[in-house]
Design an enzyme around this catalytic site. Structure first.
Site, PDB file in Angstrom:
ATOM      1  N   SER A 111      26.030 -37.791 -41.456  1.00 49.55           N
ATOM      2  CA  SER A 111      25.482 -38.990 -40.804  1.00 49.55           C
ATOM      3  C   SER A 111      26.346 -39.550 -39.686  1.00 49.55           C
ATOM      4  CB  SER A 111      25.240 -40.083 -41.835  1.00 49.55           C
ATOM      5  OG  SER A 111      24.028 -39.811 -42.458  1.00 49.55           O
ATOM      6  N   LYS A 114      24.733 -39.488 -36.419  1.00 49.56           N
ATOM      7  CA  LYS A 114      23.720 -40.486 -36.024  1.00 49.56           C
ATOM      8  C   LYS A 114      24.239 -41.356 -34.870  1.00 49.56           C
ATOM      9  CE  LYS A 114      21.394 -40.505 -40.448  1.00 49.56           C
ATOM     10  NZ  LYS A 114      21.678 -40.631 -41.842  1.00 49.56           N
ATOM     11  N   TYR A 235      17.410 -32.737 -36.349  1.00 42.98           N
ATOM     12  CA  TYR A 235      18.214 -33.732 -37.083  1.00 42.98           C
ATOM     13  C   TYR A 235      19.227 -33.025 -38.002  1.00 42.98           C
ATOM     14  CZ  TYR A 235      19.190 -36.966 -40.953  1.00 42.98           C
ATOM     15  OH  TYR A 235      19.816 -37.708 -41.919  1.00 42.98           O
ATOM     16  N   VAL A 305      27.962 -37.972 -45.560  1.00 41.82           N
ATOM     17  CA  VAL A 305      28.150 -37.458 -46.925  1.00 41.82           C
ATOM     18  C   VAL A 305      29.016 -36.200 -46.972  1.00 41.82           C
ATOM     19  CG1 VAL A 305      26.077 -38.491 -47.942  1.00 41.82           C
ATOM     20  CG2 VAL A 305      25.923 -36.229 -46.887  1.00 41.82           C
TER      21      VAL A 305
END
Ligand code: GLU
Length: 376
Positions: A111, A114, A235, A305
């Site tokens: 993440s 992002k 993604y 994570v």
């Protein structure tokens, strides 16, 4: 009103005035007391040897947290990580890079990517288009939640949770390829060694039914108009880029310097983009642990994570951390402890308070325990 009443009232006023003066005197005293540490803010980072010693101590304390955490297993390939690893790289705008432990070990960005997707979307698609698709508020939900998006909201809460990042990918997909993103990531992280980790990518693509549900929900709401499977692959590839704590510190340092590399003066994003990224990292970067992290650590940070943490001490330093054992919110358990310690010791907290000390932490632990036992 009688004379005696008037006299009582005068006494009360006098009493209040005396107290107010007392408080002012105390505040004046404290203000002088605080002046020195505030003026001295930048000193610790320039004193490399001293800062290194402080970070080493913090690493030892942080290691004690590792047994309380677990590596992520919902992406099977991540379950193979050794939970005992811990590394940090702190790169001050002024001063030498400090690298300790497993700072050079590769792990997947997850993440943390992002932040990069948001940066590129803001630069390429523009602010209005991005925030037409996603909000800018903390969600208070788990990273992969779809409940609130489904029930009460027309768009994802923010770009740093899975639904928001998938919405951002829907915007990016017609504009840039994954190869473009990889090239930009290598540049902004000053790390030519960043590659797609095919094993982690394949592993996640086989098990990402939750993200797939989110992506279809976004399509049903008209938030993404791109092909759902292509968007999901884009993604997941972004999440599967292999970085190190050092590459994250390099990225953090550019964010800390408003998008400019302090070494060669090259701009990697507008200062407005850097500012939005840092603000959202502070308010939403640690999922449903964002508020507590902001109070305890006070450094804009984004977790992944894979165990990575990207932190930005504004105008001062970029910090990258790697520690794959995670807490209940999916944030690196030792990494958070490490940042908390160095934030206090190196005065990196955005709202640095010289009186914040471990007594307060102890007090807070009692409050947490009381809440858990429903005493409060
Ligand atoms: N690829 C992961 C997912 O979408 C990223 C989650 C995270 O790092 O928090 O579930």
């Amino acid at each position: 009103m009688s004379d005696s009443n008037n006299k009582d009232l005068r006494e009360v006023h006098q009493d209040i005035n005396d107290k107010a003066e007392g408080i002012h005197d105390k505040l004046k005293e404290r203000a002088t007391m605080h002046l020195e540490p505030v003026i001295d803010m930048h000193y610790q980072l320039r004193e490399t040897a001293k800062a290194k010693e402080i970070i080493e101590k913090a690493m030892n304390l942080a290691r004690e947290e590792i047994p309380k955490g677990h590596v992520a297993t919902y992406i099977p390939e991540l379950g193979k990580e050794d939970p005992h690893q811990l590394g940090i790289c702190l790169y001050p705008l002024k001063g030498d890079k400090i690298c300790l432990g497993d700072y050079n070990t590769r792990f997947t960005m997850q993440s943390v990517s992002k932040v990069l997707m948001l940066i590129v979307a803001l630069e390429v698609c523009g602010l209005k288009n991005v925030f037409r698709k996603v909000g800018m508020e903390p969600s208070g939900e788990a990273f992969d939640s779809l409940v609130e998006l489904d029930v009460s909201n027309s768009k994802p809460y923010n770009p740093l949770i899975n639904s928001g990042a998938l919405a951002v990918c829907g915007l990016l997909l017609p504009e840039v390829s994954f190869q473009d993103m990889l090239r930009y990531t290598r540049n902004v992280c000053s790390d030519a060694g960043i590659e797609l980790n095919e094993d982690v990518f394949d592993s996640e693509m086989k098990t990402c039914s939750r993200n797939r549900s989110i992506a279809y929900l976004l399509q049903s709401k008209g938030i993404i108009t791109t092909d759902v499977e292509d968007t999901l692959r884009f993604y997941t590839k972004m999440c599967s880029m292999n970085v190190t704590a050092e590459s994250l510190a390099n990225l953090g340092k550019k964010l800390a310097n408003d998008g400019v590399c302090s070494l060669d003066g090259k701009r990697y994003m507008s200062s407005r983009t850097a500012r939005i990224a840092k603000t959202l990292m502070l308010t939403c970067g640690m999922y449903d642990g964002s508020g507590a992290f902001a109070i305890k650590v006070g450094i804009p940070t984004k977790s992944g994570v894979g165990g990575g943490l990207l932190s930005v001490s504004d105008k001062r330093a970029g910090i990258g951390v790697f520690g794959p054992a995670l807490d209940a919110q999916g944030n690196s358990i030792a990494g958070c402890k490490l940042l908390r310690e160095i934030s206090n010791e190196l005065r990196l907290n955005l709202f640095y308070d010289p009186e914040w000390n471990s007594d307060q932490d102890a007090e807070e632990n009692v409050l947490t325990a009381m809440k858990a036992a429903s005493v409060m």
